[in-house]
Structure formats: structure tokens, C-alpha cells
Design a protein around this motif. Sequence first.
Motif, PDB file in Angstrom:
ATOM      1  N   TYR A 305       4.180  -8.201 -36.823  1.00  0.00           N
ATOM      2  CA  TYR A 305       3.145  -7.273 -36.372  1.00  0.00           C
ATOM      3  C   TYR A 305       3.701  -5.898 -36.062  1.00  0.00           C
ATOM      4  CZ  TYR A 305      -0.121 -10.993 -36.523  1.00  0.00           C
ATOM      5  OH  TYR A 305      -0.928 -11.978 -36.994  1.00  0.00           O
ATOM      6  N   ARG A 306       4.840  -5.899 -35.371  1.00  0.00           N
ATOM      7  CA  ARG A 306       5.440  -4.598 -35.094  1.00  0.00           C
ATOM      8  C   ARG A 306       5.925  -3.959 -36.396  1.00  0.00           C
ATOM      9  NH1 ARG A 306       9.234  -4.972 -29.966  1.00  0.00           N
ATOM     10  NH2 ARG A 306       8.796  -7.201 -30.105  1.00  0.00           N
ATOM     11  N   ASP A 309       2.986  -2.336 -37.894  1.00  0.00           N
ATOM     12  CA  ASP A 309       2.720  -1.068 -37.196  1.00  0.00           C
ATOM     13  C   ASP A 309       3.594   0.042 -37.766  1.00  0.00           C
ATOM     14  OD1 ASP A 309       0.954  -2.299 -35.507  1.00  0.00           O
ATOM     15  OD2 ASP A 309       2.370  -2.483 -33.832  1.00  0.00           O
ATOM     16  N   GLU A 310       4.877  -0.280 -37.942  1.00  0.00           N
ATOM     17  CA  GLU A 310       5.801   0.742 -38.462  1.00  0.00           C
ATOM     18  C   GLU A 310       5.422   1.137 -39.885  1.00  0.00           C
ATOM     19  OE1 GLU A 310       9.985   0.380 -37.851  1.00  0.00           O
ATOM     20  OE2 GLU A 310       9.762  -0.465 -35.838  1.00  0.00           O
TER      21      GLU A 310
ATOM     22  N   ARG B  34      -0.032 -10.957 -30.581  1.00  0.00           N
ATOM     23  CA  ARG B  34       1.126 -10.079 -30.763  1.00  0.00           C
ATOM     24  C   ARG B  34       2.231 -10.417 -29.770  1.00  0.00           C
ATOM     25  NH1 ARG B  34      -0.232  -5.118 -33.829  1.00  0.00           N
ATOM     26  NH2 ARG B  34       1.818  -4.520 -33.119  1.00  0.00           N
TER      27      ARG B  34
END
Lengths: 318, 318
Positions: A305-306, A309-310, B34
Motif C-alpha cells: 500500500y505504501r 502511494d509512492e 493499511r
Amino acid sequence: MQDVASLVAQAREGRPRAVARLISLVEGASPQLREVMAALAPLTGGAYVVGLTGSPGVGKSTSTSALVTAYRKQGRRVGVLAVDPSSPFSGGALLGDRVRMSDHSSDPGVYIRSMATRGHLGGLAWSAPQAIRVLDAAGCEVILVETVGVGQSEVEIASQADTSVVLLAPGMGDGIQAAKAGILEIGDVYVVNKADRDGADATARELNHMLGLGESRGPGDWRPPIVKTVASRSEGIDEVVEALEKHRAWMEEHGVLAERRAARAAREIETIAVTALRARIGDLHGDRRVGALAERVVAGELDAYRAADELIAGITES
Amino acid sequence: MQDVASLVAQAREGRPRAVARLISLVEGASPQLREVMAALAPLTGGAYVVGLTGSPGVGKSTSTSALVTAYRKQGRRVGVLAVDPSSPFSGGALLGDRVRMSDHSSDPGVYIRSMATRGHLGGLAWSAPQAIRVLDAAGCEVILVETVGVGQSEVEIASQADTSVVLLAPGMGDGIQAAKAGILEIGDVYVVNKADRDGADATARELNHMLGLGESRGPGDWRPPIVKTVASRSEGIDEVVEALEKHRAWMEEHGVLAERRAARAAREIETIAVTALRARIGDLHGDRRVGALAERVVAGELDAYRAADELIAGITES
């Protein structure tokens, strides 16, 4: 390679080759697509868009051809967009069974275009509105959008039109099948074609009954008319045109036309935006950024997920 | 409501309720999703993920159960993810025909979970990798991912696994059908189950022939073995385990395992990013911004592409 401005000017004069070229440009997502759409924007909004849907065999193309004749008698310029959701072939060539359309092939006041949507990025939702805009800007006062081949996209076609005509034929047993498939919600005008055949009255009655089963309508509400036609002899076609004009007038009176067009534009904007964002992500496939993020995910340094985002941050900056 | 950190700690200790809760959290796109994924990330990468695919009737769940028994004899902790792409039901309840799995229901070293993907946002590509990560973090050394029900998602299941096992059975006439459907490209290990039946040798021979039809392999290339089994009597299962271990060793030796995992993570990141962007656009549906842009498009002040640009700018700022 002609420039877009001169193509648009020629299309406005009704030159079919310029219209054809512009549709090819918008259909194929060419580099000039955006330029074409920007040039067309101020020239659109004048056309009345009528969608024609119905099962194979009900006489869609015969009816379309008869409607073209009727509108031509009124001196209106007409565009026809024959959409085939199952075919990968597109362009000027018409399908074999659409011979009747050749009645209009020498009439400069009629522009006919077949359009394939299979395999197209975003399908019908993507390509039909753009072709409609070309025909609109080219001065077509009425645009008939017809599905060729098997249905399933009836609802999608209807969503592109100002007014939706649903065609049925007696004795095909498909009238009510079609009704069950949600066609009762999309028709503004119903046509029972081949009305010289046995069972036409029964089909019309049954349809009338089913339409009446819906919630009761208020005094200002539209009640979809049912028109019986024999399109091959042009019988009843003037009544269809009259029903269309009534529906258009009703929509204008009640602000429904503006509402439908705004809803259509909103969907189109969303489709383009989603497609553009997907493309930006697709472009990154195999890109070093995705690869580097993936390796960090595999190593457990980052969760997916991160990483997403990136990725999004990287895409929206660029 | 337990906090995520303590759930993860309990799952690490092998408590099935904590594992179940975590999978529900990741499957349902809960607000804690998350947080869970971030907590799991550093704990993953230890599990060996084996995908099992094949037509209904080849004995997938019997084979899965026999493999669980074999791995348990080696003292390994095993996770089973039974994916049903056609079912909207998910959770702990196993399907009726998976009775054999109940052999393992009292074994604390086995965690079995069925997972529905129909109707799920992003389907299998979205939910399976996250459930696999929970089982991985919970200490499962081997994770068997099995499709339940009708195929079509074989290729998708295979893309989630380190090693893909394709199951066939003699006399079903589907061996070669399956092969035609692209299964020849996804199998790392082939199993002809129900090898005590007539035609097992013919099926194996035919498969061998078809696999041989592919391009010739280099000295370091993997040649998928064909193992004959009678899973209901556990015959040949040790040979399957051996073939899996060989494939794993080969992948590690040639850097293929890291490659596959990176490709998988890249696809997952892209799926999450696309879904997130779609959701942002979806959230705007009916929003004043889209409505205002749509009205300008209808009025011809703006074309749909520039409107989409403005929409994207609005989304990515927020």
C-alpha cells in the motif's frame, strides 16, 4: 497530413472525407485527438442524438434507413453511427445486411459511419461520444446511433443518446425477454416493427401492460409511446418522427435534455480520467520505479500500500 | 476490538482466531487494512507458495489434503487458501465437497481458509496476495493456494504462486483441452491424478509430448516433471513434494524465485494504485467538481479531455 483546423472547416462544409478523417483521428486515439476535441468543442451541442436498440431481426437498420429518409424530407442533415460491439473492424465499410443504407450513399446530406468497439480502449463509452461530437460539429442536425449485431450494450448505447428508441417485432418471443433484460428502463419511445405480421397487436398490448406496471407517473412525467411500423414500406415512420419530436420538446421543457447531456459529459470525463491514469500506470510497467518498489516489498521493507502511494505520487507529479 | 499489533503477535504464535481476524481485515478492505499490511511487511517472505489448478473433478482438494499430510509429516506449518472465484461467500466455512480437509481441522499446525473473490474489489488479484501475506507472517512455511469450482482463473492463481502445480486426470478428455487453454505455459509441475484409472499412461504421454513441443530448453532451464498420483490413497504424493522441492531449489539457484516475487509485488502495487485512483474518481461521482466540468463541456466551453485533466489535477492534489 492536413492540419486539424482545415479538416474541421471542411467537415463544417459537409465534406465527407474530412468527416471520415476526423472520426478516424478521434477513434484511434491519435496524437491529434486532443487537438481535434478542443477544436470541436465550441461547435457542438446542436445535434439531436437518437439511439436505436433492439434484438437482431427486429429491423433496426431498415428502421434507421426509413428514419433517415423521413428526416431528409424535412431537409435536415443526418448522421448515422452504426456501432458493432462485437466486431474489431471499423471504418467506412458497411456490413452486408445493411444494404438499405446504400439508398442514402449518394446523398450529401447524410453521413453514415460504422464503428467497431471491440478491442477499443474503453469500448463504446470511449469512442462513441467522440464520433458523435464529430458528426455534431459537422452540422448533422439528427444523429442516429444504431447497434449492429447482438445486443448487451443496449444500455450503453442508450446512455449516449438524447432519446432512446427500443425496437421490437411480433412473434419473436423476444419482446418480453428484452423487457426483462432491462429494456423497459431505457426506452423513451417503443416501436413494434413488422406490424403487418401476426401478433403485432399482442406484442404492443403486452408491452403496454408491462410499461404500465412501473410506478405511476406524475402529470409532468413522460409516458413512453408505442408506435407500430412496417419500416420496409415506411409505414408508421412519420409517427416515430413525431414521437421523437414530442419527446425532445418534453425534455427541453422540463430541463431533462440539459440534465442528460450533463450526466453524459460527466461519465465521459470520468472515463477519460480513469483511462488516462491507468495508462500512466501502464506506462510505468517494467519501469525502474515499479521494479525498485517491488523489490522493497519483497524484502519486507515496505508494504504494497505504501508502495502504491509512492507510485501514485510519482505518476501525478510527472 | 483488538489492536493490530496484538493480533499480529497472536497470529505469530499460531492462534487460528487471530489469523482469521487478520484475513478478514485484509479481505474486507477495512479501515485497519493499511495498518495490518504495514505490520505484516517485515514478517513476510518465509513461506513457499504453491498454486494448485485443474478442471473440476481432477481431485484438487484430495490432492491438497494429501500434500498437507505429507508436509505435516516433515513438521512444517501449512496454510491452505481455497479460492472460489464464483462464490460471493467467504470465511471459515468450507464447501461440502472438501470433507477431506476436515482430517486436518484439529491440527494446530494447519490453517485452512476459504476465500470468495466474486464481487470483491479487484477480485483475486486484490485479495489473495494479502491473505497469503497473513499466512506467511503467521509462520506458515508452505502455503497451498487451490481453486475451488470452475477454472478460468488458473492463470491468475498461478501468478500468485512461487510454483504452479497443474492437475489432470485420465479419461476426462480435458487434459488436452486444458492444455489448449494455456495451461502448458503455467505449470511448473504436472500431476496426473487418479493414475489407477485407465488412460493414465496415455494422458501422461500426451502431456509429455505436448510439453516437448515447446521450444527446446537450455541446460539450466526447468523441465516440468509429470508425476502420477492416486491422491485418495496418498500414492505418489511424496514424489510431488520432491518435485516441488526440486523446483524451489532450481528457482533459488537461478534467481527465479526473487524474480517471480518481484514481478508479483509489482503487479500488486499497480493493482492497488489503479484501484485507489479509480476510487478517488468514484468518490467524486456526483461531486460538484465533476458536475461543473460536465456543464462546461455541454456548453462547448471545454472539451472532455481538458475537463479530465482538471479532474485529475483536482484528485491528485487532494
